[in-house]
Scaffold this active site. Structure first.
Site, PDB file in Angstrom:
ATOM      1  N   ARG A 143     -10.672 -14.423   4.977  1.00 21.44           N
ATOM      2  CA  ARG A 143     -10.900 -13.153   4.308  1.00 21.44           C
ATOM      3  C   ARG A 143     -11.698 -12.204   5.197  1.00 21.44           C
ATOM      4  NH1 ARG A 143     -15.038 -11.914   1.229  1.00 21.44           N
ATOM      5  NH2 ARG A 143     -15.499 -14.074   0.677  1.00 21.44           N
ATOM      6  N   TYR A 186       1.510  10.982   0.095  1.00 20.48           N
ATOM      7  CA  TYR A 186       2.251   9.921  -0.594  1.00 20.48           C
ATOM      8  C   TYR A 186       1.754   9.819  -2.039  1.00 20.48           C
ATOM      9  CZ  TYR A 186       3.361   5.075  -1.862  1.00 20.48           C
ATOM     10  OH  TYR A 186       3.777   3.951  -2.510  1.00 20.48           O
ATOM     11  N   ASP A 201      -3.142   9.853   8.211  1.00 22.65           N
ATOM     12  CA  ASP A 201      -2.135   8.824   7.929  1.00 22.65           C
ATOM     13  C   ASP A 201      -0.972   9.075   8.887  1.00 22.65           C
ATOM     14  OD1 ASP A 201      -0.014   7.284   6.964  1.00 22.65           O
ATOM     15  OD2 ASP A 201      -0.702   7.438   4.894  1.00 22.65           O
ATOM     16  N   LYS A 224       6.054  -0.233   7.354  1.00 24.87           N
ATOM     17  CA  LYS A 224       7.154   0.667   7.638  1.00 24.87           C
ATOM     18  C   LYS A 224       7.665   0.499   9.076  1.00 24.87           C
ATOM     19  CE  LYS A 224       6.475   2.215   3.456  1.00 24.87           C
ATOM     20  NZ  LYS A 224       5.161   1.706   3.067  1.00 24.87           N
TER      21      LYS A 224
END
Length: 392
Positions: free
Chosen positions: A52, A105, A177, A202
Site C-alpha cells: 500500500r 472530464y 491533466d 488510456k
C-alpha cells in the site's frame, strides 16, 4: 516420508536476468531486522515494506512515465480519478479554493461541484480557453487551478500560456491533466505546470486491460504530501495492472503516431457527410482553437475526435448500432477505435442544461481513434452515419 510444506521457498537464483520485468504481487516484504526496517522507512536503505506504501511494479512504471514527462518521483495510483483525488486532498485543506476548467472530464467536474465542498474546499469553474475568464474566478484563497490541455469530450484547447502566467502571478499551483495530449503532445513541466496528472488506463497503457493513474509534482515537498495521502487513502495501484501497463508503454510511441494519423484522416473524411453537423479536431482549420492547437501541440491533433450528428436519441442509437464492429464503450486510448456518447456516459450526471452549455447534445459523439487500417475504419463510420440517416 512425505514432507509438509509450511514455509515459502526462495525464488530460484539465476546468473542471467529476465528480459521482461518480473511481476511481484506480494503484499508485504520481509526485512532482516528492526534496524533494517527503520533504515527503509527513513530512506537510508532502498526497498519496499508494505505494498500500500509502494511496490516494485508501480515504481518501475512510474520511473518510465517520469522519463516521458521529464519528472522525478512520480507515483502510479489505482486510476486517473485517484490521481485527481490525491492532488485535491493531498495539497488542499478546508478554506482553500480551487478553480477548474469548465469542460473537465465529467467525474472531475462532479468532484469539484459535489465532493470537495463537503470537505470545506471552495470551488469554481471557468472557461479554460479564456485566461481572462480564469482570472475572474481567482480569489484571495485560490490555491490551485486544474485544467486539461484538450478538454474531454469537446476537444477545446486551453489557453495554457495565459493560465500558466496567471498562476505564476497569483502564486497558485497549476495542475494539468495530460491524459488526452500525452507526453508526446504536450510537456506540462516545460510550460509552467506544477502538477502532472494522467489516466494511465488510456493511451499510455493502451489496451483497455489495466486501470491506473499517475501524478507527479515539480516540488519535492508536494511529492511527499502526495505520497502520504496516497498511502493513507489506499489509492495504491495493482502490481498486475502496473505490469500490464509497462508492457503497453513500450509501444506507446508507435500507437500514438498511427492513432493521430488515423484521427486526422477520419476527421476530414466524414466532415462532408450529410448527417454531420460539425467535426471537432484540432488540426482542422474550422476548429475554434486551431491556431493555439498548432502552437501548443506541435502540429499534432491527437487521437481524440468529436462530432455531432443531426438528430436526437433515436438517431444516436441508430448510429451506434450501424457501427456494429466498433465498441460502444466509455473509454479511450485503446488500440481499437471506441465510440463514446457523453450524454449517456461520462456527462450523464450533469443536467441537460449543463450539457447543452458545453455543447454536448444527444447527437454528440466522441471517438477514441485506434490503430486499425484507415480504409476499414472510414467504411465502418460511414456505415453508422448512413444508418443514422435512414432513421432521421
Amino acid at each position: 516420508m512425505k514432507k509438509t510444506f509450511v514455509r515459502r521457498g526462495h525464488f530460484p537464483a539465476s546468473a542471467s536476468r529476465p528480459v521482461v520485468s518480473p511481476l511481484q504481487p506480494s503484499v508485504v516484504y520481509a526485512s532482516d531486522s528492526p534496524d533494517m526496517l527503520d533504515d527503509q522507512y527513513d530512506g537510508i536503505t532502498p526497498g519496499f515494506v508494505y505494498s500500500r506504501e509502494g511496490h516494485a511494479n508501480a515504481t518501475a512504471l512510474a520511473t518510465l512515465i517520469d522519463g516521458l514527462e521529464g519528472a522525478e518521483g512520480g507515483i502510479v495510483v489505482s486510476s486517473g480519478m485517484a490521481a485527481v483525488t490525491a492532488v485535491m486532498l493531498g495539497l488542499l485543506k478546508a478554506g482553500d479554493h480551487v478553480v477548474g476548467g469548465s469542460q473537465l472530464y465529467g467525474r472531475s467536474l462532479r468532484m469539484l461541484a459535489d465532493d470537495l465542498p463537503r470537505f470545506g474546499i471552495e470551488t469554481s469553474l471557468a472557461d479554460s480557453t479564456d485566461a481572462d475568464a480564469m482570472a475572474q474566478a481567482i480569489r484571495p484563497n485560490t490555491k490551485l487551478i486544474l485544467v486539461e490541455v484538450v478538454s474531454n469530450p469537446t476537444i477545446r484547447v486551453a489557453d495554457m500560456e495565459g493560465i500558466a502566467a496567471l498562476c505564476k502571478e497569483n502564486d497558485t499551483l497549476l495542475a494539468v491533466d495530460n491524459t488526452f495530449t500525452t507526453p508526446r503532445g504536450y510537456s506540462p513541466f516545460d510550460n509552467g505546470a506544477d502538477i502532472i496528472i494522467h489516466s494511465v488506463t488510456k493511451l499510455l497503457a493502451g489496451h483497455s486491460d489495466a486501470m491506473l493513474g499517475y501524478v507527479a509534482a515539480k516540488d519535492p515537498a508536494h511529492s511527499e504530501q502526495l505520497d502520504g495521502i496516497i498511502a493513507t487513502l489506499g489509492l495504491t495501484a495493482s502490481p498486475f495492472d502496473c505490469w500490464l501497463a509497462e508492457r503497453g508503454l513500450y509501444t506507446f510511441d508507435l500507437r500514438y503516431e498511427r492513432a493521430c494519423q488515423n484521427a486526422k484522416t477520419l476527421a476530414d473524411h466524414i466532415a462532408d457527410h450529410p448527417m454531420i453537423k460539425r467535426v471537432i479536431y484540432p488540426t482542422r482549420p474550422d476548429h475554434p482553437d486551431h491556431n493555439r492547437a498548432q502552437f501548443l501541440l506541435n502540429g499534432q491533433g491527437g487521437n481524440m475526435l468529436s462530432f455531432e450528428i443531426d438528430g436526437g436519441r433515436n438517431v444516436a442509437n441508430a448510429f451506434v448500432k450501424g457501427c456494429e464492429n466498433l465498441a460502444f464503450a466509455p473509454t479511450l486510448g485503446d488500440i481499437n477505435t471506441t465510440i463514446s456518447h457523453p450524454a449517456s456516459s461520462s456527462h450523464r450526471a450533469l443536467t441537460e442544461d449543463q450539457r447543452l452549455r458545453m455543447g454536448v447534445q444527444e447527437g454528440f459523439f466522441r471517438l477514441s481513434v485506434g490503430v486499425e487500417d484507415i480504409n476499414l475504419l472510414q467504411g465502418e463510420i460511414i456505415q453508422g452515419l448512413n444508418a443514422a440517416k435512414a432513421t432521421s
